[in-house]
Design a protein around this motif. Structure first.
Motif, PDB file in Angstrom:
ATOM      1  N   PRO A  20      -5.351   8.862  -9.215  1.00 50.30           N
ATOM      2  CA  PRO A  20      -5.069   7.860  -8.187  1.00 50.30           C
ATOM      3  C   PRO A  20      -5.645   8.227  -6.818  1.00 50.30           C
ATOM      4  O   PRO A  20      -5.956   7.332  -6.022  1.00 50.30           O
ATOM      5  N   ARG A  23      -9.172   6.908  -6.938  1.00 51.68           N
ATOM      6  CA  ARG A  23      -9.156   5.438  -6.966  1.00 51.68           C
ATOM      7  C   ARG A  23      -8.681   4.864  -5.633  1.00 51.68           C
ATOM      8  O   ARG A  23      -9.166   3.823  -5.212  1.00 51.68           O
ATOM      9  N   HIS A  24      -7.739   5.541  -4.991  1.00 47.05           N
ATOM     10  CA  HIS A  24      -7.280   5.075  -3.679  1.00 47.05           C
ATOM     11  C   HIS A  24      -8.416   5.146  -2.658  1.00 47.05           C
ATOM     12  O   HIS A  24      -8.614   4.229  -1.873  1.00 47.05           O
ATOM     13  N   ARG A  25      -9.153   6.232  -2.706  1.00 47.73           N
ATOM     14  CA  ARG A  25     -10.227   6.449  -1.724  1.00 47.73           C
ATOM     15  C   ARG A  25     -11.424   5.532  -1.959  1.00 47.73           C
ATOM     16  O   ARG A  25     -11.995   4.996  -1.028  1.00 47.73           O
ATOM     17  N   ASP A  56      -8.301  -0.303  -7.457  1.00 46.55           N
ATOM     18  CA  ASP A  56      -7.650   0.651  -6.563  1.00 46.55           C
ATOM     19  C   ASP A  56      -6.589   1.458  -7.309  1.00 46.55           C
ATOM     20  O   ASP A  56      -6.575   1.482  -8.532  1.00 46.55           O
ATOM     21  N   ALA A  57      -5.702   2.082  -6.562  1.00 46.66           N
ATOM     22  CA  ALA A  57      -4.686   2.949  -7.164  1.00 46.66           C
ATOM     23  C   ALA A  57      -3.323   2.270  -7.215  1.00 46.66           C
ATOM     24  O   ALA A  57      -2.297   2.937  -7.202  1.00 46.66           O
ATOM     25  N   SER A  58      -3.300   0.955  -7.283  1.00 42.11           N
ATOM     26  CA  SER A  58      -2.013   0.264  -7.321  1.00 42.11           C
ATOM     27  C   SER A  58      -1.479   0.206  -8.747  1.00 42.11           C
ATOM     28  O   SER A  58      -2.205   0.438  -9.714  1.00 42.11           O
ATOM     29  N   GLU A  61      -2.119   2.459 -12.226  1.00 44.14           N
ATOM     30  CA  GLU A  61      -3.167   3.436 -11.901  1.00 44.14           C
ATOM     31  C   GLU A  61      -2.604   4.630 -11.127  1.00 44.14           C
ATOM     32  O   GLU A  61      -3.223   5.688 -11.103  1.00 44.14           O
ATOM     33  N   THR A  62      -1.465   4.446 -10.489  1.00 39.50           N
ATOM     34  CA  THR A  62      -0.784   5.553  -9.835  1.00 39.50           C
ATOM     35  C   THR A  62       0.446   5.976 -10.622  1.00 39.50           C
ATOM     36  O   THR A  62       0.685   7.168 -10.820  1.00 39.50           O
TER      37      THR A  62
END
Length: 172
Positions: A20, A23-25, A56-58, A61-62
């Motif tokens: 995550p 993916r967030h970055r 993203d990391a939502s 994915e997190t």
């Protein structure tokens, strides 16, 4: 040997946390690239949000990697404490992590087919028009080159770390 198992479990936890974080970055850049590719294909970009497709990391994915990391940290703590439960929990969770990571690797290798099938299941005529391979390639190319190497290191860490943890509690 339980300290070795714990060290490996902490490495596995860190490997899962990296998912995550990356993916967030870089997820927003991947989405922007995917949107550009959809426009090139004359597909409305809004179709992504309408079908809850994210880069993203939502969501899971997190949640999924964070849960795995939390479990591995907990089992590592039990190993360090010498708890009786540490050995069976290491066997259960390290084995599950190996199986889960095999599923992740398989999913990554068959992403085009999987996404095509998922798009068909949505019964959205606009999604059905998406050329999936260039769509995914555009998103993938938005991630820095080192992410591919990081993925290989992460997979190696998860497989080897879990295997070493299993051996350590078996021999220890």
């Amino acid at each position: 040997m339980t300290a070795l198992a714990a060290a490996m479990q902490l490495l596995v936890a860190a490997a899962f946390v990296s998912i995550p974080v990356v993916r967030h970055r870089f997820g927003p850049a991947a989405k922007a690239a995917a949107v550009a590719e959809l426009r090139r294909q004359n597909v409305r970009p809004e179709v992504l949000d309408e079908n809850r497709l994210r880069f993203d990391a939502s969501g899971h994915e997190t949640a999924a990697p964070a849960t795995v990391a939390a479990i591995m940290i907990s089992v590592a703590a039990l190993n360090l404490a010498g708890a009786d439960l540490a050995r069976p929990l290491t066997w259960i969770f390290s084995s599950l992590v190996i199986l889960m990571n095999l599923a992740i690797v398989h999913s990554n290798r068959t992403a085009v087919k999987s996404v095509q099938a998922a798009f068909r299941r949505k019964n959205d005529p606009e999604l059905a028009r998406v050329e999936v391979a260039p769509f995914l390639k555009a998103a993938e190319n938005a991630f820095p080159g080192w992410v591919r190497a990081q993925t290989h290191v992460r997979n190696t860490t998860v497989f080897a770390g879990s295997a070493v943890a299993l051996l350590a509690v078996t021999l220890g």
